[in-house]
Design a protein around this motif. Structure first.
Motif, PDB file in Angstrom:
ATOM      1  N   LYS A  99       7.854  -7.972   7.380  1.00  0.00           N
ATOM      2  CA  LYS A  99       9.227  -7.459   7.494  1.00  0.00           C
ATOM      3  C   LYS A  99       9.230  -5.939   7.358  1.00  0.00           C
ATOM      4  N   GLN A 100       8.572  -5.427   6.327  1.00  0.00           N
ATOM      5  CA  GLN A 100       8.511  -3.977   6.156  1.00  0.00           C
ATOM      6  C   GLN A 100       7.753  -3.327   7.298  1.00  0.00           C
ATOM      7  N   PHE A 101       6.654  -3.926   7.721  1.00  0.00           N
ATOM      8  CA  PHE A 101       5.836  -3.367   8.798  1.00  0.00           C
ATOM      9  C   PHE A 101       6.649  -3.197  10.074  1.00  0.00           C
ATOM     10  N   MET A 102       7.497  -4.171  10.389  1.00  0.00           N
ATOM     11  CA  MET A 102       8.238  -4.120  11.644  1.00  0.00           C
ATOM     12  C   MET A 102       9.509  -3.281  11.577  1.00  0.00           C
ATOM     13  N   PHE A 103      10.155  -3.217  10.409  1.00  0.00           N
ATOM     14  CA  PHE A 103      11.478  -2.616  10.357  1.00  0.00           C
ATOM     15  C   PHE A 103      11.574  -1.337   9.531  1.00  0.00           C
ATOM     16  N   GLN A 104      10.565  -1.002   8.730  1.00  0.00           N
ATOM     17  CA  GLN A 104      10.662   0.167   7.871  1.00  0.00           C
ATOM     18  C   GLN A 104      10.227   1.454   8.583  1.00  0.00           C
ATOM     19  N   LEU A 105       9.175   1.376   9.388  1.00  0.00           N
ATOM     20  CA  LEU A 105       8.649   2.560  10.063  1.00  0.00           C
ATOM     21  C   LEU A 105       8.802   2.419  11.569  1.00  0.00           C
ATOM     22  N   ALA A 106       9.039   3.528  12.247  1.00  0.00           N
ATOM     23  CA  ALA A 106       9.189   3.489  13.706  1.00  0.00           C
ATOM     24  C   ALA A 106       7.854   3.184  14.375  1.00  0.00           C
ATOM     25  N   GLU A 107       6.791   3.846  13.960  1.00  0.00           N
ATOM     26  CA  GLU A 107       5.461   3.642  14.533  1.00  0.00           C
ATOM     27  C   GLU A 107       4.454   3.500  13.389  1.00  0.00           C
ATOM     28  N   PRO A 108       4.276   2.273  12.864  1.00  0.00           N
ATOM     29  CA  PRO A 108       3.409   2.113  11.689  1.00  0.00           C
ATOM     30  C   PRO A 108       1.951   2.491  11.927  1.00  0.00           C
ATOM     31  N   GLN A 109       1.407   2.226  13.104  1.00  0.00           N
ATOM     32  CA  GLN A 109       0.010   2.561  13.375  1.00  0.00           C
ATOM     33  C   GLN A 109      -0.189   4.076  13.362  1.00  0.00           C
ATOM     34  N   GLN A 110       0.728   4.812  13.949  1.00  0.00           N
ATOM     35  CA  GLN A 110       0.643   6.268  13.941  1.00  0.00           C
ATOM     36  C   GLN A 110       0.833   6.810  12.525  1.00  0.00           C
ATOM     37  N   THR A 111       1.686   6.166  11.747  1.00  0.00           N
ATOM     38  CA  THR A 111       1.892   6.579  10.358  1.00  0.00           C
ATOM     39  C   THR A 111       0.615   6.409   9.551  1.00  0.00           C
ATOM     40  N   VAL A 112      -0.097   5.307   9.759  1.00  0.00           N
ATOM     41  CA  VAL A 112      -1.369   5.085   9.061  1.00  0.00           C
ATOM     42  C   VAL A 112      -2.352   6.196   9.408  1.00  0.00           C
ATOM     43  N   ARG A 113      -2.432   6.578  10.674  1.00  0.00           N
ATOM     44  CA  ARG A 113      -3.341   7.651  11.098  1.00  0.00           C
ATOM     45  C   ARG A 113      -2.983   8.985  10.419  1.00  0.00           C
ATOM     46  N   GLU A 114      -1.708   9.308  10.404  1.00  0.00           N
ATOM     47  CA  GLU A 114      -1.286  10.591   9.838  1.00  0.00           C
ATOM     48  C   GLU A 114      -1.457  10.635   8.324  1.00  0.00           C
ATOM     49  N   VAL A 115      -1.156   9.526   7.655  1.00  0.00           N
ATOM     50  CA  VAL A 115      -1.362   9.460   6.201  1.00  0.00           C
ATOM     51  C   VAL A 115      -2.853   9.552   5.887  1.00  0.00           C
ATOM     52  N   SER A 157       5.878   0.596   3.779  1.00  0.00           N
ATOM     53  CA  SER A 157       5.343   0.354   5.118  1.00  0.00           C
ATOM     54  C   SER A 157       4.880  -1.076   5.356  1.00  0.00           C
ATOM     55  N   GLY A 158       4.568  -1.826   4.299  1.00  0.00           N
ATOM     56  CA  GLY A 158       4.038  -3.169   4.479  1.00  0.00           C
ATOM     57  C   GLY A 158       2.592  -3.188   4.923  1.00  0.00           C
ATOM     58  N   VAL A 159       1.850  -2.112   4.674  1.00  0.00           N
ATOM     59  CA  VAL A 159       0.445  -1.983   5.094  1.00  0.00           C
ATOM     60  C   VAL A 159      -0.440  -1.989   3.856  1.00  0.00           C
ATOM     61  N   MET A 160      -1.579  -2.696   3.946  1.00  0.00           N
ATOM     62  CA  MET A 160      -2.571  -2.715   2.883  1.00  0.00           C
ATOM     63  C   MET A 160      -3.841  -2.057   3.409  1.00  0.00           C
ATOM     64  N   ILE A 161      -4.285  -1.001   2.739  1.00  0.00           N
ATOM     65  CA  ILE A 161      -5.515  -0.315   3.119  1.00  0.00           C
ATOM     66  C   ILE A 161      -6.690  -1.099   2.556  1.00  0.00           C
ATOM     67  N   GLN A 162      -7.577  -1.557   3.430  1.00  0.00           N
ATOM     68  CA  GLN A 162      -8.740  -2.336   3.017  1.00  0.00           C
ATOM     69  C   GLN A 162      -9.915  -1.439   2.652  1.00  0.00           C
ATOM     70  N   GLY A 163     -10.008  -0.281   3.287  1.00  0.00           N
ATOM     71  CA  GLY A 163     -11.110   0.606   2.965  1.00  0.00           C
ATOM     72  C   GLY A 163     -11.156   1.808   3.880  1.00  0.00           C
ATOM     73  N   VAL A 164     -11.883   2.808   3.427  1.00  0.00           N
ATOM     74  CA  VAL A 164     -12.103   4.034   4.206  1.00  0.00           C
ATOM     75  C   VAL A 164     -13.608   4.270   4.203  1.00  0.00           C
ATOM     76  N   GLY A 165     -14.149   4.560   5.363  1.00  0.00           N
ATOM     77  CA  GLY A 165     -15.571   4.821   5.475  1.00  0.00           C
ATOM     78  C   GLY A 165     -15.850   6.107   6.230  1.00  0.00           C
TER      79      GLY A 165
END
Length: 172
Positions: A99-115, A157-165
């Motif tokens: 629900k948050q993923f679809m309705f909270q942010l306009a472009e969640p994938q782009q938001t993940v990249r920028e964050v 955002s409704g996104v869970m970060i699994q890891g950064v490499g």
């Protein structure tokens, strides 16, 4: 025969727009006239016909990845000792709350990249070039992950970060 034909079309339309088969890795969001109504788990679900309610299915179990920078680009960042480092890294994430993923942010994938980029620049600015290229990589990855999750949670955002490499650290 015309009434039977019309009845068959109506029954077919109702059957295809009211019955939804949701696979185990998917979750569905029901919208009523475009507004959020409820979330559907895996299995068979019934809704009102198409003009009233619609269902959007999204895979919530698979891990998505963002490679930064895209392709063979160069991403220069400034370290704490005023040196430049060319950094390539990968962010793995999945959907925590559809629900948050679809309705909270306009472009969640782009938001993940920028964050991810902002968190990486902040973490690299706190270490020396030697730490960024050697022994401090694991700590940088953990710091970026924690910072990203904090910002994305603050956004709802409704996104869970699994890891950064970190894939590559080179002097420019």
């Amino acid at each position: 025969w015309l009434p039977f034909g019309i009845a068959a079309v109506v029954v077919l339309w109702l059957g295809t727009s009211m019955v939804h088969l949701i696979s185990p890795q998917e979750t569905g969001v029901v919208t009523t006239f475009g507004a959020y109504s409820r979330t559907l788990d895996s299995g068979t679900a019934l809704t009102l016909p198409w003009p009233i309610q619609s269902v959007t299915l999204e895979d919530v179990t698979s891990v998505r990845s963002e490679s930064i920078p895209e392709g063979d680009g160069e991403k220069l960042m400034l370290t704490g000792d005023q040196n430049l480092v060319d950094l390539t890294y990968l962010v793995r994430w999945n959907i925590k709350d559809l629900k948050q993923f679809m309705f909270q942010l306009a472009e969640p994938q782009q938001t993940v990249r920028e964050v991810a980029e902002a968190a990486m620049r902040q973490s690299i600015a706190e270490v020396t070039l030697n730490d960024a290229m050697g022994s401090g990589r694991q700590q940088i990855e953990q710091n970026v992950r924690d910072r990203m999750q904090a910002v994305l949670d603050a956004y709802g955002s409704g996104v869970m970060i699994q890891g950064v490499g970190i894939k590559k650290t080179d002097p420019p």
